[in-house]
Design an enzyme around this catalytic site. Structure first.
Site, PDB file in Angstrom:
ATOM      1  N   CYS A 176     -12.043 -37.070   4.315  1.00 41.50           N
ATOM      2  CA  CYS A 176     -11.812 -37.155   2.868  1.00 41.50           C
ATOM      3  C   CYS A 176     -12.221 -38.499   2.284  1.00 41.50           C
ATOM      4  CB  CYS A 176     -10.338 -36.888   2.566  1.00 41.50           C
ATOM      5  SG  CYS A 176      -9.783 -35.232   3.069  1.00 41.50           S
ATOM      6  N   HIS A 230      -6.157 -23.712   5.431  1.00 41.93           N
ATOM      7  CA  HIS A 230      -6.806 -22.694   4.613  1.00 41.93           C
ATOM      8  C   HIS A 230      -6.022 -22.347   3.359  1.00 41.93           C
ATOM      9  CE1 HIS A 230      -9.891 -22.576   7.535  1.00 41.93           C
ATOM     10  NE2 HIS A 230      -9.017 -22.387   8.492  1.00 41.93           N
TER      11      HIS A 230
END
Length: 417
Positions: free
Chosen positions: A196, A242
């Site tokens: 990230c 997810h």
């Protein structure tokens, strides 16, 4: 010669000696002033243009949950899936493959995964699909960034490509040279597996080039296609991955500009970068490449690591510039998830208002890994430009930061030029 000079000086009347001494003092002051001015005249890497984009399929959290609940491998965790998805503070995400939004499927775009809902796929096929989906997306976003900056491809001397979800050779850098029409002699750098925080590392590389190559600019782009790496193993970590990860792309054009330059006026200059590898946090974020795709494990202690370390990280960063948190008027926190933003706020004493841009990106896009913080910066820049258009002062300075495996905190200090 020195003796002769001293003899001449001694022969001078007292008034002349004072005049000579005054000239020496003035000359010394002039030299000191000239030497002390680099902070005002130095070249500052400046964001001339920024753009973001997503694939076609917009997935609601309810739609994503319905797919997860149908997966036959999700047995023991099925009872908690609704709570995991519902507590995410995510409303929508974007995916490059149509599997999660069958009602939106574009003609000719078949489901990527098999109908058995097991989401098993060799990594080679996943990376092939990454290439297929990423090239048109990153090309489009880079063209928009160049247009927003008012820059031609001839002015780009450096290309920085960032991704943790696609490893190709030849890579996206080679594709972009062709699709954008960049010089085949353009300098290229690839940044991978920084997770990230990779956009911050991308800025660092682009900044160094722009500051040392006057007249040339850097194009930095981040693209992540997490959806091609979807797996639904029967564990909480997989369910969280997810429930939050998504696809996206961002690009920025960086130029070395001097303060006061016409082209830089009102733009955000990256005055410094700062990274810090936290101690005892190695389990916080771990990435892996295996036969069934690229995956990530997030420690349950990650939010605590962030809350504990970010205060010291920011204080050290700002201290280098004799600044305090109260001197900043905007914050671009990586929207890595609900707990990530909350604990960054707690560690830094920030309000919901100060973190509003990050909450907006999380709600509408989810966690897109490296492009995420650039989506936040784009929202901040949009509000800044609106204020300038209304004749207001606009923003002054702020901080953007995100997190890499390790856990590392990576940030940039921005000031309006």
């Amino acid at each position: 010669p020195r003796l002769e000079m001293l003899t001449m000086l001694e022969a001078l009347p007292m008034e002349a000696k004072y005049a000579v001494a005054a000239c020496v003092v003035l000359l010394t002051v002039a030299v000191l002033v000239a030497v002390s001015k680099p902070s005002e005249t130095r070249v500052v890497p400046t964001i001339l243009g920024i753009a973001t984009g997503n694939p076609a399929y917009r997935v609601s959290q309810q739609e994503a949950l319905a797919i997860a609940e149908k997966c036959p491998d999700c047995t023991s965790i099925r009872p908690v899936l609704a709570r995991i998805y519902g507590n995410s503070r995510i409303d929508y995400r974007y995916m490059a493959v149509p599997d999660f939004t069958p009602d939106q499927r574009v003609a000719g775009d078949e489901n990527f995964f098999s109908s058995d809902m097991c989401f098993k796929m060799p990594i080679e096929k996943r990376l092939d699909m990454f290439r297929e989906k990423s090239v048109p997306l990153v090309t489009k976003v880079c063209k928009e960034a160049l247009a927003n900056a008012g820059v031609s491809t001839d002015e780009i001397g450096k290309l920085v490509v960032v991704s943790s979800t696609g490893f190709l050779g030849p890579g996206l850098d080679c594709e972009l040279i062709k699709t954008l029409g960049l010089s085949r002699g353009v300098d290229r750098s690839l940044i991978g597996f920084m997770g990230c925080a990779a956009a911050m590392n991308g800025f660092r590389v682009a900044n160094d080039y722009a500051a040392s190559h006057p007249g040339k600019m850097a194009l930095m782009c981040c693209v992540e296609i997490s959806s091609v790496h979807t797996t639904f193993d029967d564990n909480v970590n997989d369910a969280i991955l997810h429930a939050i990860f998504a696809d996206g792309c961002a690009a920025a054009v960086i130029s070395g500009e001097r303060p006061g330059a016409k082209r830089a006026k009102g733009k955000f200059g990256v005055v410094d970068t700062h990274g810090w590898l936290m101690e005892g946090t190695e389990d916080g974020i771990t990435l892996s490449i295996n036969e069934n795709g690229i995956s990530c494990v997030l420690s349950k202690y990650l939010p605590q690591y962030i809350a504990k370390n970010m205060g010291g990280y920011v204080d050290d960063f700002l201290g280098k510039h004799h600044l305090q948190k109260s001197d900043l008027d905007f914050w671009a926190i990586h929207p890595g998830g609900r707990r990530i933003i909350e604990e960054a706020q707690n560690g830094l004493g920030l309000s919901e208002e100060q973190a509003k841009y990050s909450w907006t990106v999380l709600s509408q896009y989810g966690n897109m890994l490296s492009p995420s913080v650039m989506f936040v910066l784009e929202l901040i820049l949009n509000d800044h430009n609106k204020e300038l258009a209304q004749g207001k002062r606009g923003l002054k300075q702020g901080l953007a930061f995100s997190f890499s495996p390790g856990v590392g905190a990576e940030g940039i200090l921005l000031k309006v030029m």
